[in-house]
Motif scaffolding. Sequence first.
Motif, PDB file in Angstrom:
ATOM      1  N   ASN A 140      33.794  51.460  60.677  1.00 19.20           N
ATOM      2  CA  ASN A 140      34.693  50.310  60.810  1.00 19.20           C
ATOM      3  C   ASN A 140      34.843  49.945  62.275  1.00 19.20           C
ATOM      4  O   ASN A 140      34.725  50.816  63.160  1.00 19.20           O
ATOM      5  CB  ASN A 140      36.072  50.621  60.227  1.00 19.20           C
ATOM      6  CG  ASN A 140      36.040  50.856  58.732  1.00 19.20           C
ATOM      7  OD1 ASN A 140      35.222  50.261  58.024  1.00 19.20           O
ATOM      8  ND2 ASN A 140      36.916  51.718  58.246  1.00 19.20           N
ATOM      9  N   ILE A 141      35.125  48.679  62.545  1.00 20.26           N
ATOM     10  CA  ILE A 141      35.419  48.215  63.900  1.00 20.26           C
ATOM     11  C   ILE A 141      36.790  47.551  63.882  1.00 20.26           C
ATOM     12  O   ILE A 141      37.013  46.603  63.124  1.00 20.26           O
ATOM     13  CB  ILE A 141      34.349  47.227  64.413  1.00 20.26           C
ATOM     14  CG1 ILE A 141      32.985  47.911  64.506  1.00 20.26           C
ATOM     15  CG2 ILE A 141      34.754  46.679  65.784  1.00 20.26           C
ATOM     16  CD1 ILE A 141      31.866  46.984  64.956  1.00 20.26           C
ATOM     17  N   PHE A 142      37.683  48.050  64.707  1.00 20.26           N
ATOM     18  CA  PHE A 142      39.023  47.486  64.844  1.00 20.26           C
ATOM     19  C   PHE A 142      39.120  46.786  66.200  1.00 20.26           C
ATOM     20  O   PHE A 142      38.729  47.359  67.221  1.00 20.26           O
ATOM     21  CB  PHE A 142      40.094  48.571  64.739  1.00 20.26           C
ATOM     22  CG  PHE A 142      40.209  49.186  63.369  1.00 20.26           C
ATOM     23  CD1 PHE A 142      41.128  48.691  62.453  1.00 20.26           C
ATOM     24  CD2 PHE A 142      39.399  50.244  62.998  1.00 20.26           C
ATOM     25  CE1 PHE A 142      41.237  49.243  61.195  1.00 20.26           C
ATOM     26  CE2 PHE A 142      39.498  50.804  61.738  1.00 20.26           C
ATOM     27  CZ  PHE A 142      40.418  50.306  60.831  1.00 20.26           C
ATOM     28  N   CYS A 147      35.246  51.553  67.415  1.00 24.78           N
ATOM     29  CA  CYS A 147      34.648  52.135  66.218  1.00 24.78           C
ATOM     30  C   CYS A 147      35.519  53.256  65.676  1.00 24.78           C
ATOM     31  O   CYS A 147      36.025  54.087  66.437  1.00 24.78           O
ATOM     32  CB  CYS A 147      33.266  52.684  66.542  1.00 24.78           C
ATOM     33  SG  CYS A 147      32.196  51.506  67.387  1.00 24.78           S
ATOM     34  N   MET A 148      35.643  53.288  64.367  1.00 24.88           N
ATOM     35  CA  MET A 148      36.408  54.323  63.683  1.00 24.88           C
ATOM     36  C   MET A 148      35.637  54.772  62.450  1.00 24.88           C
ATOM     37  O   MET A 148      34.929  53.968  61.828  1.00 24.88           O
ATOM     38  CB  MET A 148      37.784  53.797  63.273  1.00 24.88           C
ATOM     39  CG  MET A 148      38.677  53.399  64.430  1.00 24.88           C
ATOM     40  SD  MET A 148      39.351  54.812  65.324  1.00 24.88           S
ATOM     41  CE  MET A 148      40.560  55.393  64.143  1.00 24.88           C
ATOM     42  N   PRO A 149      35.764  56.055  62.073  1.00 30.24           N
ATOM     43  CA  PRO A 149      35.076  56.516  60.860  1.00 30.24           C
ATOM     44  C   PRO A 149      35.620  55.807  59.621  1.00 30.24           C
ATOM     45  O   PRO A 149      36.820  55.527  59.518  1.00 30.24           O
ATOM     46  CB  PRO A 149      35.399  58.017  60.828  1.00 30.24           C
ATOM     47  CG  PRO A 149      35.797  58.370  62.226  1.00 30.24           C
ATOM     48  CD  PRO A 149      36.437  57.148  62.799  1.00 30.24           C
ATOM     49  N   VAL A 252      29.275  47.356  57.518  1.00 31.35           N
ATOM     50  CA  VAL A 252      30.239  47.593  58.597  1.00 31.35           C
ATOM     51  C   VAL A 252      31.427  46.668  58.373  1.00 31.35           C
ATOM     52  O   VAL A 252      31.250  45.439  58.313  1.00 31.35           O
ATOM     53  CB  VAL A 252      29.602  47.332  59.980  1.00 31.35           C
ATOM     54  CG1 VAL A 252      30.661  47.452  61.079  1.00 31.35           C
ATOM     55  CG2 VAL A 252      28.451  48.293  60.234  1.00 31.35           C
ATOM     56  N   GLU A 253      32.591  47.230  58.231  1.00 29.52           N
ATOM     57  CA  GLU A 253      33.796  46.423  58.022  1.00 29.52           C
ATOM     58  C   GLU A 253      34.496  46.193  59.356  1.00 29.52           C
ATOM     59  O   GLU A 253      34.604  47.126  60.172  1.00 29.52           O
ATOM     60  CB  GLU A 253      34.741  47.109  57.027  1.00 29.52           C
ATOM     61  CG  GLU A 253      34.159  47.209  55.629  1.00 29.52           C
ATOM     62  CD  GLU A 253      35.172  47.707  54.612  1.00 29.52           C
ATOM     63  OE1 GLU A 253      36.334  47.982  55.007  1.00 29.52           O
ATOM     64  OE2 GLU A 253      34.809  47.819  53.418  1.00 29.52           O
ATOM     65  N   GLN A 254      34.953  44.955  59.561  1.00 30.87           N
ATOM     66  CA  GLN A 254      35.566  44.553  60.827  1.00 30.87           C
ATOM     67  C   GLN A 254      36.990  44.083  60.560  1.00 30.87           C
ATOM     68  O   GLN A 254      37.241  43.303  59.636  1.00 30.87           O
ATOM     69  CB  GLN A 254      34.737  43.428  61.476  1.00 30.87           C
ATOM     70  CG  GLN A 254      33.330  43.883  61.840  1.00 30.87           C
ATOM     71  CD  GLN A 254      32.308  42.769  61.735  1.00 30.87           C
ATOM     72  OE1 GLN A 254      32.229  42.090  60.721  1.00 30.87           O
ATOM     73  NE2 GLN A 254      31.510  42.594  62.788  1.00 30.87           N
TER      74      GLN A 254
END
Length: 402
Positions: A140-142, A147-149, A252-254
């Motif tokens: 994931n991208i916040f 980047c985060m698991p 990939v979720e943003q």
Amino acid sequence: MANLDYPLFPIFAFFGFVLPLIPLPWHFQAWNSGTCYFMLWASLACLNQFVNSIIWKGNVINSAPVWCDISIRITMGAIAGLPASSFCIVRRLYGIAAVRNASITRAEKRRAIIIDSLICVLGPMIYIALQYIVQGHRFNIFEDVGCMPALYNTIPLYFITYSWSLIFGLVSAVYCVLSLRAFAQRRLEFAQFISCNKTLTIGRYFRLMALAMTELMCTIPLSVVTIWLTAATTPISPWISLANTHIDFSRVEQFPSVIYEADPKMALGIQVNRWASVVCALIFFGFFGFAEEARRNYAIWGRSILRTCGIQSSLPPFFSDKKRQRLPAGLSLNLKLDSTSTLPKHYVVRRHHWFLCDIISIASRLARCLYNDKRDRISAQCSSCRAPSSALRYSYSRLPTT
């Protein structure tokens, strides 16, 4: 929340990356493997957070997918590596307090380093590999975070991911209590062991104990809070199979900041996870960055800087490297000494005033050196203005005298 701490978090993350590495050389020389691994994991985690906070400031673009693959594994490794390193520190302190290592040979030291390396390096590697079971998609991208698991909230997640730090925290708490109990029972033997040990001082032992106790007081509550936030933020899904968990694994979720900040629990969980490694690094430097050995090394570095600048140092040495002054074994750890007892003058340790004097002296010498260089350059440039010409001197000599 993330926008408010943007100027602050990268600065603290950078300091968290640099500062724990300063005491690394002398802990490495003392064979403190658990402490060295704690420094390396904390520093690596802060570097990871620093890079993420810079790259993904104000955007969620997947601009560095390979870095994100590395970054999420650094994050997961630090989650396991920091509690494991703390466990190794407390285990070593218990062995010292129980006076089980009164005569440590080189082979025993090497064996202890191998065991610590298996716990602090191989253990996190196994932990990272196990996360594939509960990893729902690539990452994931916040926004403003990076980047985060991407972990799938199922029952196995709590056993595979969250149990690691909780188990290490509980076992370390047991070792911490046993260390205090052994220290209270064997003060005399412990004092004799410290007095004949070349790599361990009383101050370093108690700083390590304080670091371990502080880390324990943070690890267990943070693990409990993280479990609660995960369970409260998203519903727990049933575990079906590994194939079901990995459906469309490459996606990939943003998440823009307006989305995750709308959920206070999710925002709190993100901020707790990213600040935890920075706080660990700064706490470590707070314990060991101003210790006696650290100030002695700072003085040595200051004299080296003065010699590099061509300034002869007259700073008084703090302690000689060949002669280490220690407290007598009977006085150092006798907790029943009354307040009227005094130590000989040559055992009085100057702790703070010499370090301040060194800093002031170094700063004044550098300022004086820069001032003199600038004055010399100005004097050389204006020498023709200050020196009168021969024609002017001749005219002055022909003036009539009264």
